[in-house]
Write a protein that holds these residues in place. Structure first.
Motif, PDB file in Angstrom:
ATOM      1  N   VAL A   1      -6.016   0.879  -8.242  1.00  0.00           N
ATOM      2  CA  VAL A   1      -6.501  -0.166  -9.150  1.00  0.00           C
ATOM      3  C   VAL A   1      -5.485  -1.299  -9.246  1.00  0.00           C
ATOM      4  CG1 VAL A   1      -6.981  -0.655 -11.582  1.00  0.00           C
ATOM      5  CG2 VAL A   1      -8.057   1.306 -10.467  1.00  0.00           C
ATOM      6  N   ALA A   2      -4.203  -0.947  -9.272  1.00  0.00           N
ATOM      7  CA  ALA A   2      -3.164  -1.986  -9.323  1.00  0.00           C
ATOM      8  C   ALA A   2      -3.192  -2.839  -8.055  1.00  0.00           C
ATOM      9  CB  ALA A   2      -1.791  -1.337  -9.503  1.00  0.00           C
ATOM     10  N   LEU A   3      -3.389  -2.196  -6.898  1.00  0.00           N
ATOM     11  CA  LEU A   3      -3.482  -2.950  -5.655  1.00  0.00           C
ATOM     12  C   LEU A   3      -4.742  -3.808  -5.630  1.00  0.00           C
ATOM     13  CD1 LEU A   3      -2.255  -3.561  -2.890  1.00  0.00           C
ATOM     14  CD2 LEU A   3      -3.493  -1.578  -1.985  1.00  0.00           C
ATOM     15  N   ARG A   4      -5.841  -3.293  -6.166  1.00  0.00           N
ATOM     16  CA  ARG A   4      -7.073  -4.088  -6.240  1.00  0.00           C
ATOM     17  C   ARG A   4      -6.848  -5.388  -6.992  1.00  0.00           C
ATOM     18  NH1 ARG A   4     -12.210  -2.267  -5.117  1.00  0.00           N
ATOM     19  NH2 ARG A   4     -13.009  -3.858  -6.519  1.00  0.00           N
ATOM     20  N   SER A   5      -6.048  -5.325  -8.066  1.00  0.00           N
ATOM     21  CA  SER A   5      -5.818  -6.536  -8.864  1.00  0.00           C
ATOM     22  C   SER A   5      -5.083  -7.601  -8.068  1.00  0.00           C
ATOM     23  CB  SER A   5      -5.039  -6.187 -10.135  1.00  0.00           C
ATOM     24  OG  SER A   5      -3.719  -5.786  -9.822  1.00  0.00           O
ATOM     25  N   GLU A   6      -4.306  -7.183  -7.063  1.00  0.00           N
ATOM     26  CA  GLU A   6      -3.628  -8.146  -6.204  1.00  0.00           C
ATOM     27  C   GLU A   6      -4.555  -8.636  -5.097  1.00  0.00           C
ATOM     28  OE1 GLU A   6       0.376  -7.093  -4.955  1.00  0.00           O
ATOM     29  OE2 GLU A   6       0.342  -5.396  -6.337  1.00  0.00           O
ATOM     30  N   VAL A   7      -5.360  -7.746  -4.581  1.00  0.00           N
ATOM     31  CA  VAL A   7      -6.255  -8.088  -3.473  1.00  0.00           C
ATOM     32  C   VAL A   7      -7.452  -8.902  -3.954  1.00  0.00           C
ATOM     33  CG1 VAL A   7      -7.777  -7.106  -1.703  1.00  0.00           C
ATOM     34  CG2 VAL A   7      -5.530  -6.099  -2.123  1.00  0.00           C
ATOM     35  N   TYR A   8      -7.971  -8.549  -5.145  1.00  0.00           N
ATOM     36  CA  TYR A   8      -9.118  -9.247  -5.732  1.00  0.00           C
ATOM     37  C   TYR A   8      -8.734  -9.751  -7.121  1.00  0.00           C
ATOM     38  CZ  TYR A   8     -11.474  -6.384  -2.166  1.00  0.00           C
ATOM     39  OH  TYR A   8     -11.837  -5.771  -0.994  1.00  0.00           O
TER      40      TYR A   8
ATOM     41  N   ILE B   1      -2.497  -7.285   2.177  1.00  0.00           N
ATOM     42  CA  ILE B   1      -1.867  -5.971   2.058  1.00  0.00           C
ATOM     43  C   ILE B   1      -0.807  -5.802   3.134  1.00  0.00           C
ATOM     44  CG2 ILE B   1      -2.262  -3.477   2.084  1.00  0.00           C
ATOM     45  CD1 ILE B   1      -5.126  -4.036   1.188  1.00  0.00           C
ATOM     46  N   ASP B   2       0.378  -5.395   2.724  1.00  0.00           N
ATOM     47  CA  ASP B   2       1.489  -5.170   3.649  1.00  0.00           C
ATOM     48  C   ASP B   2       1.366  -3.765   4.230  1.00  0.00           C
ATOM     49  OD1 ASP B   2       3.818  -5.166   5.034  1.00  0.00           O
ATOM     50  OD2 ASP B   2       5.154  -5.126   3.301  1.00  0.00           O
ATOM     51  N   TYR B   3       0.649  -3.670   5.352  1.00  0.00           N
ATOM     52  CA  TYR B   3       0.369  -2.352   5.940  1.00  0.00           C
ATOM     53  C   TYR B   3       0.038  -2.532   7.411  1.00  0.00           C
ATOM     54  CZ  TYR B   3      -1.434   2.446   6.149  1.00  0.00           C
ATOM     55  OH  TYR B   3      -1.629   3.771   6.452  1.00  0.00           O
ATOM     56  N   ASP B   4       0.456  -1.587   8.230  1.00  0.00           N
ATOM     57  CA  ASP B   4       0.137  -1.599   9.657  1.00  0.00           C
ATOM     58  C   ASP B   4      -1.212  -0.915   9.864  1.00  0.00           C
ATOM     59  OD1 ASP B   4      -0.001  -1.538  12.381  1.00  0.00           O
ATOM     60  OD2 ASP B   4       1.668  -0.129  12.663  1.00  0.00           O
ATOM     61  N   PHE B   5      -2.275  -1.699   9.838  1.00  0.00           N
ATOM     62  CA  PHE B   5      -3.612  -1.135   9.949  1.00  0.00           C
ATOM     63  C   PHE B   5      -3.871  -0.526  11.327  1.00  0.00           C
ATOM     64  CE2 PHE B   5      -4.051  -3.776   6.257  1.00  0.00           C
ATOM     65  CZ  PHE B   5      -4.980  -3.127   5.466  1.00  0.00           C
TER      66      PHE B   5
ATOM     67  N   ALA C   1       0.862  -1.178   0.000  1.00  0.00           N
ATOM     68  CA  ALA C   1       0.000   0.000   0.000  1.00  0.00           C
ATOM     69  C   ALA C   1       0.901   1.231   0.000  1.00  0.00           C
ATOM     70  CB  ALA C   1      -0.925  -0.007   1.217  1.00  0.00           C
ATOM     71  N   GLY C   2       1.461   1.561  -1.149  1.00  0.00           N
ATOM     72  CA  GLY C   2       2.444   2.619  -1.218  1.00  0.00           C
ATOM     73  C   GLY C   2       1.917   3.901  -1.799  1.00  0.00           C
ATOM     74  N   PHE C   3       0.595   4.111  -1.766  1.00  0.00           N
ATOM     75  CA  PHE C   3       0.062   5.326  -2.343  1.00  0.00           C
ATOM     76  C   PHE C   3       0.022   6.443  -1.308  1.00  0.00           C
ATOM     77  CE2 PHE C   3      -3.669   3.485  -0.489  1.00  0.00           C
ATOM     78  CZ  PHE C   3      -3.692   2.172  -0.921  1.00  0.00           C
ATOM     79  N   THR C   4      -0.530   7.568  -1.664  1.00  0.00           N
ATOM     80  CA  THR C   4      -0.454   8.759  -0.826  1.00  0.00           C
ATOM     81  C   THR C   4      -1.226   8.557   0.478  1.00  0.00           C
ATOM     82  OG1 THR C   4      -2.450   9.783  -1.712  1.00  0.00           O
ATOM     83  CG2 THR C   4      -0.404  10.154  -2.913  1.00  0.00           C
TER      84      THR C   4
END
Length: 276
Positions: free
Chosen positions: A116-123, A45-49, A6-9
């Motif tokens: 959208v690119a992350l969505r393709s990995e998640v879904y 997703i590699d993220y600290d929620f 999750a490297g977006f803004t």
């Protein structure tokens, strides 16, 4: 499977807070939304929620709002067996999977290319008659790609308040001019909520900015939108769910029903074009 980054803004990371809220709701014995895909998507997703500061009451409101949107989409599709659903600022929402629309419905999700690119990995598995457009929603170039041969439901959950007012009005005007008929459901923040936005943990921690305040649905009439209904924040959670909530939450819902707080936010439902 490698986790998506999750490297977006920071502002775009608000969609992660919504995903986390749906996942927290799904873990409950009696969830409001009960999104079966939220937990799995979050784990990809590699993220600290945890740093988002999403509390259980925030998760409840996120799930309740999503459920209201889902119910209104279902209502529209029951009335229009052949239709287009245009989901603006879709983020990581799995609404198309939750609702599983029939093949007669063309579902289109729109968001920034990195999301959208992350969505393709998640879904990774996309349903039929489903299109994803990677573009900022305020870039008018993508609007011409939307078919205009069926009634269209425009869905904008957690988007409109973050737009600059001029860009938001231009977007809505472009959609109304391009699409012959349809309806739109979206949430809007009032002026007080925009002024007090830093009291919202999810907004503060993601460093997102609320920009567009809408206090009266009639403000949108010059854009071609006629209000069908407007729900206040106290109407987001169904009464049966409210009754099961702990006492502090029930008191909060009661407070949200007061005139001052009812103007903090609205879920708006409007129509445009020919009667549908």
């Amino acid at each position: 499977m490698a986790k998506g980054k999750a490297g977006f803004t920071e502002e775009q990371s608000a969609c992660l807070a919504a995903l986390y809220g749906r996942a927290l709701d799904a873990r409950k014995n009696e969830p409001i939304l009960g999104d079966p895909t939220a937990e799995g998507a979050m784990r990809r997703i590699d993220y600290d929620f945890g740093k988002l500061g999403v509390s259980h009451v925030t998760a409840l409101m996120v799930a309740a709002r999503a459920r209201r949107f889902d119910d209104m989409v279902r209502e529209f599709l029951r009335a229009h067996s052949t239709a287009t659903v245009l989901h603006l600022g879709c983020g990581l929402d799995s609404r198309v999977y939750r609702l599983a629309p029939p093949d007669s419905v063309h579902w289109i999700d729109v968001d920034h290319p990195d999301i959208v690119a992350l969505r393709s990995e998640v879904y990774p598995d996309q349903p039929p008659h489903y299109t994803v457009i990677g573009s900022p929603v305020t870039d008018p170039a993508w609007v011409s790609r939307i078919p205009a041969d069926a009634p269209t439901l425009v869905v904008a959950e957690g988007l409109i308040p973050y737009l600059h007012p001029d860009e938001g009005r231009a977007l809505l005007r472009a959609l109304v001019e391009h699409l012959p008929s349809g309806e739109m459901i979206f949430d809007a923040m009032g002026s007080l909520a925009v002024r007090m936005q830093k009291l919202n943990p999810a907004v503060r921690r993601t460093k997102a900015t609320l920009r567009w305040a809408i206090d009266d649905p009639r403000e949108l009439e010059p854009l071609g939108l006629t209000t069908i209904r407007s729900l206040g924040p106290d109407e987001m959670v169904p009464p049966q769910q409210r009754a099961k909530a702990p006492l502090p939450y029930r008191l909060q819902f009661a407070m949200l029903g007061m005139p001052l707080f009812r103007d903090l936010a609205h879920l708006m439902h409007a129509r445009f074009g020919q009667a549908t």
